[in-house]
Design a protein around this motif. Sequence first.
Motif, PDB file in Angstrom:
ATOM      1  N   GLY A   7      21.122  50.700  71.415  1.00  0.00           N
ATOM      2  CA  GLY A   7      21.743  50.475  70.103  1.00  0.00           C
ATOM      3  C   GLY A   7      21.144  49.308  69.347  1.00  0.00           C
ATOM      4  N   ASP A  29      30.804  47.050  68.066  1.00  0.00           N
ATOM      5  CA  ASP A  29      30.641  46.976  69.527  1.00  0.00           C
ATOM      6  C   ASP A  29      31.777  46.093  70.056  1.00  0.00           C
ATOM      7  OD1 ASP A  29      27.769  47.342  71.440  1.00  0.00           O
ATOM      8  OD2 ASP A  29      29.528  46.310  72.257  1.00  0.00           O
ATOM      9  N   ASN A  30      32.313  46.424  71.208  1.00  0.00           N
ATOM     10  CA  ASN A  30      33.362  45.553  71.778  1.00  0.00           C
ATOM     11  C   ASN A  30      32.793  44.623  72.859  1.00  0.00           C
ATOM     12  OD1 ASN A  30      32.912  47.374  73.829  1.00  0.00           O
ATOM     13  ND2 ASN A  30      35.072  47.682  74.321  1.00  0.00           N
ATOM     14  N   ILE A  66      35.060  45.747  67.793  1.00  0.00           N
ATOM     15  CA  ILE A  66      36.187  46.695  67.894  1.00  0.00           C
ATOM     16  C   ILE A  66      35.993  47.562  69.130  1.00  0.00           C
ATOM     17  CG2 ILE A  66      37.384  48.657  66.803  1.00  0.00           C
ATOM     18  CD1 ILE A  66      36.257  47.716  64.111  1.00  0.00           C
ATOM     19  N   ASP A  67      37.058  47.743  69.902  1.00  0.00           N
ATOM     20  CA  ASP A  67      37.035  48.724  70.994  1.00  0.00           C
ATOM     21  C   ASP A  67      37.379  50.077  70.379  1.00  0.00           C
ATOM     22  OD1 ASP A  67      37.620  50.455  73.078  1.00  0.00           O
ATOM     23  OD2 ASP A  67      38.354  48.841  74.372  1.00  0.00           O
ATOM     24  N   ALA A 100      37.538  52.956  71.637  1.00  0.00           N
ATOM     25  CA  ALA A 100      38.359  53.854  72.466  1.00  0.00           C
ATOM     26  C   ALA A 100      39.838  53.468  72.370  1.00  0.00           C
ATOM     27  CB  ALA A 100      37.898  53.804  73.920  1.00  0.00           C
ATOM     28  N   ALA A 117      28.362  54.182  71.912  1.00  0.00           N
ATOM     29  CA  ALA A 117      29.369  53.320  72.528  1.00  0.00           C
ATOM     30  C   ALA A 117      30.125  53.993  73.673  1.00  0.00           C
ATOM     31  CB  ALA A 117      30.342  52.828  71.461  1.00  0.00           C
ATOM     32  N   GLU A 118      29.433  54.165  74.777  1.00  0.00           N
ATOM     33  CA  GLU A 118      30.082  54.722  75.974  1.00  0.00           C
ATOM     34  C   GLU A 118      29.630  53.943  77.204  1.00  0.00           C
ATOM     35  OE1 GLU A 118      30.765  59.199  75.751  1.00  0.00           O
ATOM     36  OE2 GLU A 118      29.081  58.990  74.383  1.00  0.00           O
ATOM     37  N   ARG A 175      27.642  53.883  80.259  1.00  0.00           N
ATOM     38  CA  ARG A 175      26.515  54.792  80.478  1.00  0.00           C
ATOM     39  C   ARG A 175      25.922  54.804  81.889  1.00  0.00           C
ATOM     40  NH1 ARG A 175      21.996  52.548  82.552  1.00  0.00           N
ATOM     41  NH2 ARG A 175      21.234  50.715  81.440  1.00  0.00           N
ATOM     42  N   GLY A 223      23.621  61.782  73.781  1.00  0.00           N
ATOM     43  CA  GLY A 223      24.039  62.514  74.971  1.00  0.00           C
ATOM     44  C   GLY A 223      22.981  62.335  76.042  1.00  0.00           C
ATOM     45  N   TYR A 254      30.226  59.844  85.036  1.00  0.00           N
ATOM     46  CA  TYR A 254      29.638  59.511  83.724  1.00  0.00           C
ATOM     47  C   TYR A 254      29.038  60.757  83.061  1.00  0.00           C
ATOM     48  CZ  TYR A 254      25.647  58.806  80.726  1.00  0.00           C
ATOM     49  OH  TYR A 254      24.739  58.957  79.723  1.00  0.00           O
ATOM     50  N   LYS A 286      29.905  63.174  79.367  1.00  0.00           N
ATOM     51  CA  LYS A 286      28.964  63.630  78.339  1.00  0.00           C
ATOM     52  C   LYS A 286      29.059  65.142  78.157  1.00  0.00           C
ATOM     53  CE  LYS A 286      26.879  59.751  77.247  1.00  0.00           C
ATOM     54  NZ  LYS A 286      26.686  59.227  75.904  1.00  0.00           N
ATOM     55  N   GLN A 298      19.325  62.910  75.783  1.00  0.00           N
ATOM     56  CA  GLN A 298      18.247  61.963  76.071  1.00  0.00           C
ATOM     57  C   GLN A 298      17.952  61.875  77.568  1.00  0.00           C
ATOM     58  OE1 GLN A 298      17.105  57.839  74.020  1.00  0.00           O
ATOM     59  NE2 GLN A 298      18.977  57.640  75.176  1.00  0.00           N
ATOM     60  N   GLY A 299      16.679  61.707  77.892  1.00  0.00           N
ATOM     61  CA  GLY A 299      16.278  61.445  79.273  1.00  0.00           C
ATOM     62  C   GLY A 299      16.417  59.959  79.590  1.00  0.00           C
TER      63      GLY A 299
HETATM   64  P1  NAD Z   1      24.493  50.120  76.954  1.00  0.00           P
HETATM   65  O1  NAD Z   1      25.602  50.015  77.936  1.00  0.00           O
HETATM   66  O2  NAD Z   1      23.401  49.111  77.007  1.00  0.00           O
HETATM   67  O3  NAD Z   1      25.096  50.115  75.469  1.00  0.00           O
HETATM   68  C1  NAD Z   1      26.327  50.700  75.127  1.00  0.00           C
HETATM   69  C2  NAD Z   1      27.014  49.770  74.148  1.00  0.00           C
HETATM   70  O4  NAD Z   1      28.273  50.341  73.770  1.00  0.00           O
HETATM   71  C3  NAD Z   1      27.326  48.407  74.771  1.00  0.00           C
HETATM   72  O5  NAD Z   1      26.864  47.370  73.941  1.00  0.00           O
HETATM   73  C4  NAD Z   1      28.844  48.395  74.923  1.00  0.00           C
HETATM   74  O6  NAD Z   1      29.387  47.092  74.785  1.00  0.00           O
HETATM   75  C5  NAD Z   1      29.282  49.356  73.819  1.00  0.00           C
HETATM   76  N1  NAD Z   1      30.560  50.041  74.089  1.00  0.00           N
HETATM   77  C6  NAD Z   1      30.912  50.759  75.198  1.00  0.00           C
HETATM   78  N2  NAD Z   1      32.171  51.204  75.073  1.00  0.00           N
HETATM   79  C7  NAD Z   1      32.622  50.765  73.867  1.00  0.00           C
HETATM   80  C8  NAD Z   1      33.855  50.890  73.180  1.00  0.00           C
HETATM   81  N3  NAD Z   1      34.898  51.529  73.716  1.00  0.00           N
HETATM   82  N4  NAD Z   1      33.976  50.338  71.948  1.00  0.00           N
HETATM   83  C9  NAD Z   1      32.933  49.675  71.378  1.00  0.00           C
HETATM   84  N5  NAD Z   1      31.751  49.503  71.995  1.00  0.00           N
HETATM   85  C10 NAD Z   1      31.601  50.040  73.229  1.00  0.00           C
HETATM   86  O7  NAD Z   1      23.900  51.593  77.079  1.00  0.00           O
HETATM   87  P2  NAD Z   1      22.532  52.189  76.505  1.00  0.00           P
HETATM   88  O8  NAD Z   1      21.560  52.238  77.605  1.00  0.00           O
HETATM   89  O9  NAD Z   1      22.179  51.517  75.246  1.00  0.00           O
HETATM   90  O10 NAD Z   1      22.985  53.666  76.195  1.00  0.00           O
HETATM   91  C11 NAD Z   1      23.503  54.009  74.917  1.00  0.00           C
HETATM   92  C12 NAD Z   1      23.877  55.479  74.902  1.00  0.00           C
HETATM   93  O11 NAD Z   1      22.716  56.259  75.185  1.00  0.00           O
HETATM   94  C13 NAD Z   1      24.919  55.825  75.959  1.00  0.00           C
HETATM   95  O12 NAD Z   1      25.899  56.652  75.402  1.00  0.00           O
HETATM   96  C14 NAD Z   1      24.134  56.539  77.025  1.00  0.00           C
HETATM   97  O13 NAD Z   1      24.922  57.517  77.626  1.00  0.00           O
HETATM   98  C15 NAD Z   1      22.978  57.145  76.252  1.00  0.00           C
HETATM   99  N6  NAD Z   1      21.770  57.267  77.106  1.00  0.00           N
HETATM  100  C16 NAD Z   1      21.183  56.159  77.653  1.00  0.00           C
HETATM  101  C17 NAD Z   1      20.053  56.316  78.460  1.00  0.00           C
HETATM  102  C18 NAD Z   1      19.374  55.148  79.126  1.00  0.00           C
HETATM  103  O14 NAD Z   1      18.445  55.374  79.937  1.00  0.00           O
HETATM  104  N7  NAD Z   1      19.754  53.916  78.852  1.00  0.00           N
HETATM  105  C19 NAD Z   1      19.533  57.606  78.679  1.00  0.00           C
HETATM  106  C20 NAD Z   1      20.153  58.706  78.109  1.00  0.00           C
HETATM  107  C21 NAD Z   1      21.275  58.522  77.311  1.00  0.00           C
END
Ligand code: NAD
Length: 411
Positions: free
Chosen positions: A24, A42-43, A84-85, A87, A109-110, A112, A155, A200, A204, A227-228
């Motif tokens: 993000g 982001d929370n 903000i949370d 969820a 924001a999940e 992951r 996803g 997890y 998705k 996404q991979g």
């Molecule tokens: P990450 O955990 O680094 O980032 C997720 C961000 O979302 C965090 O900053 C977290 O604080 C925020 N967040 C989570 N729940 C929240 C909520 N309820 N309210 C507000 N903010 C919230 O993860 P990432 O690696 O950046 O992944 C981002 C997305 O991409 C995810 O949904 C993940 O499933 C998807 N993804 C990631 C990868 C990977 O290799 N990193 C691969 C495929 C898909």
Amino acid sequence: MTIKNNHLNVKKKIIVLGGDGFCGWPTSLHLSNLGHEVVIIDNLSRRNIDNELEAESLTPIQSMGTRLTAWEEVSGNKIDFYNIDIAMNYDELLRVINKEKPDAIIHFAEQRSAPYSMKSSKHKRYTVNNNSNATHNVLCAIVESELDIHLVHLGTMGVYGYGTAGVKIPEGYLDVEVKTETGDRVQQQILYPTNPGSVYHMTKSQDQLLFQYYNKNDNVRVTDLHQGIVWGTNTMETKLDERLINRFDYDGDYGTVLNRFLMQAAVGYPITVHGSGGQTRAFIHIQDTVRCIQIAIENPPTRNEKVKIFNQMTETHCVKDLAKLVSELTGGEIAYVDNPRKEAAKNELHVKNDLFLSKGLEPITLNEGLLQEVTKIAKQYAHRADHAKIPAKSTWTKEQKPGIPTKEADP
Ligand code: NAD
Ligand code: USQ
């Protein structure tokens, strides 16, 4: 000084949910640099999970305040931030959407991490509650706002499962032929049947149904990016100032396989191959992630179009081959450890990714970027590594063992 990026056709207001995270943060900077108006929600739960796990990014990430000030200094562009949370706090989410009136929302924001989601009942329940409510709240808020917002969701390739039985995985939908009661044969397109490998990944899979429903019922325009595994650390924008540096997770829960192998080799820890290493997965570099999201934003679905699904990956590799590649580049030792996960020991994986390629994506391949990654990031910050946090200790069932290297486990 900002870098000159691709020209901007239409300036958009974009809310990035999860804009402090690994994908993000660089996406927010990339879109801001293109000239879009970016707002982050982001929370900071990912930072709190680091506190819970007593683990840290290998790279020294700065507070959100410092990051945003640095970006304004470097680029002249302002990014607003709301803590903000999404969820738990629907009303706040709706209030911000109504106030900002975005053209698009990107939903990262999940929770992951697959291993984190399997640690205990508490972690399974947190992951389901957080991810399912986050996605549902965003969809509800879009409908309640009555704004025609394009939702782009991150996803995962993991919704398909990784055993493709000779089928090249299509982009989301599978063409099937069914026999009717009268014996006629009719063609249908269905969502590719899901086969998640962790709690997890299951969330998705459930997200996909939420998108399909709100798209059908309320015409919400959705792009779902399957996404991979993302590798690498920095993008053109995060390299502009050390205060903008992206996170690099290496711990047993959040570190993903290739970045872990690079980091392990850099700090002299054995490269931990789970089981035989025959698991084949899809990969994409973080620079291509941000470019794909730009493409998705620039190519929104129309009001009556079904959910648009892209496979956001550029190459596939099996874990054992990755370990060998990293070992050859670095001289690092490989350790074949117990696999803490319940997954096939070996699988084939063939994936269609024509949609992004047809829209101009020129993928960065492993061979180009790998060595640079080892020297620039993993070695530069090797002194920050806590070796005790490297082994993967979260097991899928009570019978399984953690992936801790021992001399006996080496081949
Ligand atoms: P990450 O955990 O680094 O980032 C997720 C961000 O979302 C965090 O900053 C977290 O604080 C925020 N967040 C989570 N729940 C929240 C909520 N309820 N309210 C507000 N903010 C919230 O993860 P990432 O690696 O950046 O992944 C981002 C997305 O991409 C995810 O949904 C993940 O499933 C998807 N993804 C990631 C990868 C990977 O290799 N990193 C691969 C495929 C898909
Ligand atoms: N693995 C090892 N050694 C390690 C770490 C992992 O052999 O030290 C193996 C795992 O057992 C697995 C494979 O490497 O077979 C991938 O594991 P991973 O942790 O890199 O990836 P995964 O758990 O699938 O999750 C990551 C992201 C997730 C995203 C997913 C995309 O954390 O958010 O959805 O990649 S995909 O794998 O395509 O489903």
